[in-house]
Design a protein around this motif. Structure first.
Motif, mmCIF file in Angstrom:
data_model
loop_
_atom_site.group_PDB
_atom_site.id
_atom_site.type_symbol
_atom_site.label_atom_id
_atom_site.label_comp_id
_atom_site.label_asym_id
_atom_site.label_seq_id
_atom_site.Cartn_x
_atom_site.Cartn_y
_atom_site.Cartn_z
ATOM 1 N N VAL A 1 0.731 -0.711 0.161
ATOM 2 C CA VAL A 1 0.072 0.252 -0.053
ATOM 3 C C VAL A 1 0.862 1.381 -0.387
ATOM 4 O O VAL A 1 2.023 1.119 0.354
ATOM 5 C CB VAL A 1 -1.475 0.382 1.078
ATOM 6 C CG1 VAL A 1 -1.831 -1.006 1.264
ATOM 7 C CG2 VAL A 1 -0.161 -0.017 2.646
ATOM 8 N N SER B 1 -3.560 5.090 -1.825
ATOM 9 C CA SER B 1 -4.417 3.427 -1.512
ATOM 10 C C SER B 1 -5.201 3.077 -1.056
ATOM 11 O O SER B 1 -6.108 2.632 -0.408
ATOM 12 C CB SER B 1 -3.296 2.507 -2.804
ATOM 13 O OG SER B 1 -2.190 2.035 -1.556
ATOM 14 N N ILE B 2 -4.430 3.605 0.907
ATOM 15 C CA ILE B 2 -5.020 3.446 1.699
ATOM 16 C C ILE B 2 -7.099 4.663 1.629
ATOM 17 O O ILE B 2 -7.793 4.377 1.933
ATOM 18 C CB ILE B 2 -4.861 3.795 3.202
ATOM 19 C CG1 ILE B 2 -3.456 2.402 3.274
ATOM 20 C CG2 ILE B 2 -5.105 3.781 4.177
ATOM 21 C CD1 ILE B 2 -2.759 2.629 3.898
ATOM 22 N N ARG B 3 -5.709 6.136 1.074
ATOM 23 C CA ARG B 3 -7.675 6.525 0.919
ATOM 24 C C ARG B 3 -7.901 6.261 0.551
ATOM 25 O O ARG B 3 -9.277 5.890 0.600
ATOM 26 C CB ARG B 3 -6.595 7.586 0.926
ATOM 27 C CG ARG B 3 -6.367 8.933 2.149
ATOM 28 C CD ARG B 3 -5.962 10.220 0.928
ATOM 29 N NE ARG B 3 -4.653 10.210 0.194
ATOM 30 C CZ ARG B 3 -3.414 10.946 0.675
ATOM 31 N NH1 ARG B 3 -3.807 10.850 2.030
ATOM 32 N NH2 ARG B 3 -2.784 10.192 0.595
ATOM 33 N N GLN B 4 -7.666 5.440 -0.935
ATOM 34 C CA GLN B 4 -9.116 5.506 -2.164
ATOM 35 C C GLN B 4 -9.349 3.876 -1.645
ATOM 36 O O GLN B 4 -11.079 3.095 -1.782
ATOM 37 C CB GLN B 4 -8.759 5.160 -3.268
ATOM 38 C CG GLN B 4 -8.125 6.269 -4.428
ATOM 39 C CD GLN B 4 -7.347 5.688 -5.191
ATOM 40 O OE1 GLN B 4 -7.469 4.726 -5.906
ATOM 41 N NE2 GLN B 4 -6.694 6.706 -5.682
ATOM 42 N N ASP B 5 -8.968 2.959 -1.457
ATOM 43 C CA ASP B 5 -9.342 1.395 -1.119
ATOM 44 C C ASP B 5 -9.506 1.302 0.501
ATOM 45 O O ASP B 5 -9.182 -0.167 0.723
ATOM 46 C CB ASP B 5 -8.874 0.836 -1.661
ATOM 47 C CG ASP B 5 -9.002 0.645 -2.865
ATOM 48 O OD1 ASP B 5 -10.004 0.783 -3.509
ATOM 49 O OD2 ASP B 5 -7.774 1.088 -4.323
ATOM 50 N N SER B 6 -9.722 2.145 1.419
ATOM 51 C CA SER B 6 -9.238 1.418 2.918
ATOM 52 C C SER B 6 -10.268 0.582 3.583
ATOM 53 O O SER B 6 -9.909 -0.545 4.101
ATOM 54 C CB SER B 6 -9.789 2.874 3.676
ATOM 55 O OG SER B 6 -10.901 3.110 4.099
ATOM 56 N N ILE C 1 -9.210 -2.979 2.083
ATOM 57 C CA ILE C 1 -8.099 -3.482 2.281
ATOM 58 C C ILE C 1 -8.264 -3.790 3.930
ATOM 59 O O ILE C 1 -7.464 -5.301 4.042
ATOM 60 C CB ILE C 1 -6.898 -2.018 2.752
ATOM 61 C CG1 ILE C 1 -6.825 -1.774 1.257
ATOM 62 C CG2 ILE C 1 -5.987 -2.860 3.334
ATOM 63 C CD1 ILE C 1 -5.898 -0.595 0.708
ATOM 64 N N ILE C 2 -9.237 -3.174 4.034
ATOM 65 C CA ILE C 2 -9.328 -4.286 5.472
ATOM 66 C C ILE C 2 -9.930 -5.474 5.439
ATOM 67 O O ILE C 2 -10.097 -6.404 7.012
ATOM 68 C CB ILE C 2 -10.450 -2.578 6.902
ATOM 69 C CG1 ILE C 2 -9.055 -1.854 6.906
ATOM 70 C CG2 ILE C 2 -11.325 -2.883 7.721
ATOM 71 C CD1 ILE C 2 -10.293 0.053 6.956
ATOM 72 N N ILE D 1 0.980 4.964 7.588
ATOM 73 C CA ILE D 1 0.468 2.801 6.910
ATOM 74 C C ILE D 1 1.075 2.358 8.638
ATOM 75 O O ILE D 1 -0.136 1.493 9.040
ATOM 76 C CB ILE D 1 1.545 2.888 6.235
ATOM 77 C CG1 ILE D 1 1.568 3.575 4.682
ATOM 78 C CG2 ILE D 1 1.553 1.005 6.000
ATOM 79 C CD1 ILE D 1 2.857 3.387 3.558
ATOM 80 N N PHE E 1 -2.575 2.760 10.635
ATOM 81 C CA PHE E 1 -2.869 2.298 10.184
ATOM 82 C C PHE E 1 -3.339 0.782 10.645
ATOM 83 O O PHE E 1 -4.593 0.581 10.521
ATOM 84 C CB PHE E 1 -3.156 2.507 8.500
ATOM 85 C CG PHE E 1 -4.085 2.003 7.950
ATOM 86 C CD1 PHE E 1 -6.078 2.451 7.648
ATOM 87 C CD2 PHE E 1 -4.134 0.756 7.018
ATOM 88 C CE1 PHE E 1 -6.490 2.305 6.821
ATOM 89 C CE2 PHE E 1 -5.365 0.112 6.078
ATOM 90 C CZ PHE E 1 -6.351 0.830 6.093
ATOM 91 N N HIS F 1 -6.385 -1.297 12.950
ATOM 92 C CA HIS F 1 -7.269 -1.847 12.019
ATOM 93 C C HIS F 1 -6.427 -3.651 12.324
ATOM 94 O O HIS F 1 -7.130 -4.596 11.773
ATOM 95 C CB HIS F 1 -7.390 -1.889 10.606
ATOM 96 C CG HIS F 1 -8.032 -0.404 10.232
ATOM 97 N ND1 HIS F 1 -9.035 -0.549 10.567
ATOM 98 C CD2 HIS F 1 -7.194 0.485 10.219
ATOM 99 C CE1 HIS F 1 -9.539 0.715 10.373
ATOM 100 N NE2 HIS F 1 -8.223 0.912 9.800
#
Ligand code: XIL
Length: 409
Positions: A67, A71-76, A79-80, A112, A115, A119
């Motif tokens: 990531v 990509s974390i902003r777009q697909d969190s 991802i989680i 990162i 984050f 989670h």
């Protein structure tokens, strides 16, 4: 464009796809119903939208993803839901984190890690020594001449102690040394010759030192040697020699990372088995650290590559897109690779995908044979569609083919 070459290729691929259809009939590309569920009529559908790869593989190995903050902003949410291991794609690389002797760029790496911790996702660190995205300043001494071995080791130690120390207890595994093995068929040349590290040391001393420093800084972290084309027989023999020599010298190494930047037509299952058999025979664990399966097939799909290399004016290259034929080949290759992983799951600790969805893969910007994609040197920009989620973040058929390799016994 309908060049003869492309026509032939299409014909070949149609034949191949027809052959595959038989195989794929046995490969369920939709969620599998468990025996219990299918024997009870009128139960709720088998597909649980909240379940992710990490849940399907919970008894086997972690499922990770590389990531960036973007990509974390777009697909969190995705991802989680899907993953239980994260690798920063670029933000912990030596040159990115430590661009000058007294300059550290912690912001993204810290974010990162935070984050992931929020989670409850494990984190693997990438990387502590590489010849690319490296800290060029390290190689020059105060007198402007190449740094001495002693100075370079001191800088390496400072770097590794600072980074591994900062994330001690938070990062469960580190790619300590990345890509230190030489490509090519000459089996006598084991170590990458064009690495600035090799040029100064002329011996693998820096590799051993990196592992020892990492172990000093966090004795509990699992330490990996990481490389690509690890299933190619010549490359594999060299990787084996390198890690065996580390083991023989008592260097603290726990595992080997297979990057797994694969193609729809390679590697074969047997090549992967051979490599896994030999590495695990050394008592080392394995992670697949950067998995993707590129649908782009060299030459056959680049009919005008030769003209481009020659610098001639050529028509724009054809991008066939994610055709059903290529999709079928990709599904089959994903299934083959995960079937072998099931055979070796006792030794495999994590399988990490390199990027989240087909919308944006690092491969999209690259041409055949690697390097930045330009309209020269046969490097034709073309989308790679290499992952398990499509451009809209939806699960692909390949996703279910992978899930259905899980051995439920
Ligand atoms: C790649 C990143 O994905 C790109 O964003 C970056 O521009 C170049 O590096 N092997 C590795 C990874 O070990 O660090 C590389 O990541 C891909 C190849």
């Amino acid at each position: 464009m309908n060049t003869p070459l492309l026509k032939n290729y299409r014909r070949d691929i149609t034949i191949l796809a027809a052959a595959l259809a038989a195989v794929l009939n046995f490969t369920q590309c939709t969620p599998k119903q468990s025996a219990a569920v299918s024997s009870v009529p009128n139960t709720t559908p088998h597909e649980d939208p909240n379940k992710g790869l990490k849940d399907y593989f919970k008894n086997d190995f972690k499922i990770g993803v590389a990531v960036s903050m973007n990509s974390i902003r777009q697909d969190s949410a995705l991802i989680i839901r899907e993953f239980n291991s994260l690798t920063p794609e670029n933000d912990m690389k030596v040159g990115v984190l430590h661009p000058a002797e007294n300059t550290w760029k912690w912001e993204n790496a810290d974010a990162i890690v935070a984050f992931a911790q929020r989670h409850h996702i494990a984190i693997r660190g990438h990387n502590l020594l590489w010849h690319t995205q490296d800290a060029k300043w390290m190689y020059t001494g105060p007198d402007g001449k190449p740094a001495s071995k002693e100075l370079l080791l001191q800088r390496l130690r400072d770097h590794i102690h600072t980074v591994v120390g900062r994330y001690k207890g938070k990062i469960y595994a580190w790619d300590v040394v990345n890509e230190a093995v030489q490509d090519g068929e000459d089996s006598t040349v084991i170590y990458r010759q064009n690495s600035p590290w090799w040029k100064i040391f002329q011996s693998p001393e820096f590799i051993e030192a990196a592992f020892r420093y990492a172990h000093e800084a966090d004795p509990a972290a699992k330490l990996y040697y990481n490389d690509y084309s690890s299933e190619n027989v010549t490359k594999h023999r060299k990787i084996y020699k390198l890690v065996k020599s580390l083991k023989d010298h008592g260097v603290p190494i726990n595992g080997v990372g297979f990057q797994a930047h694969w193609k729809i037509n390679s590697p074969t299952q047997d090549a992967l088995r051979t490599a896994l058999k030999e590495i695990t025979s050394l008592g080392l664990e394995v992670q697949f650290t950067e998995l993707d399966i590129d649908i782009r097939v060299p030459s056959a799909l680049t009919p005008n590559a030769t003209a481009l290399v020659a610098g001639a004016q050529a028509a724009a290259p054809v991008d066939p897109g994610y055709t059903p034929e290529l999709e079928a080949l990709q599904i089959a290759q994903y299934k083959k690779m995960f079937d072998v992983m099931q055979e070796y799951k006792k030794h495999i600790k994590a399988v990490t995908f390199w990027n989240v969805t087909d919308k944006s893969s690092w491969l999209d910007g690259r041409g055949q044979g690697g390097g930045a994609a330009t309209a020269t040197a046969g490097r034709i920009p073309r989308k790679a569609y290499p992952l398990l989620f499509d451009v809209n973040g939806q699960r692909k058929k390949a996703y279910w083919a992978v899930v259905n390799t899980v051995d439920e016994k």
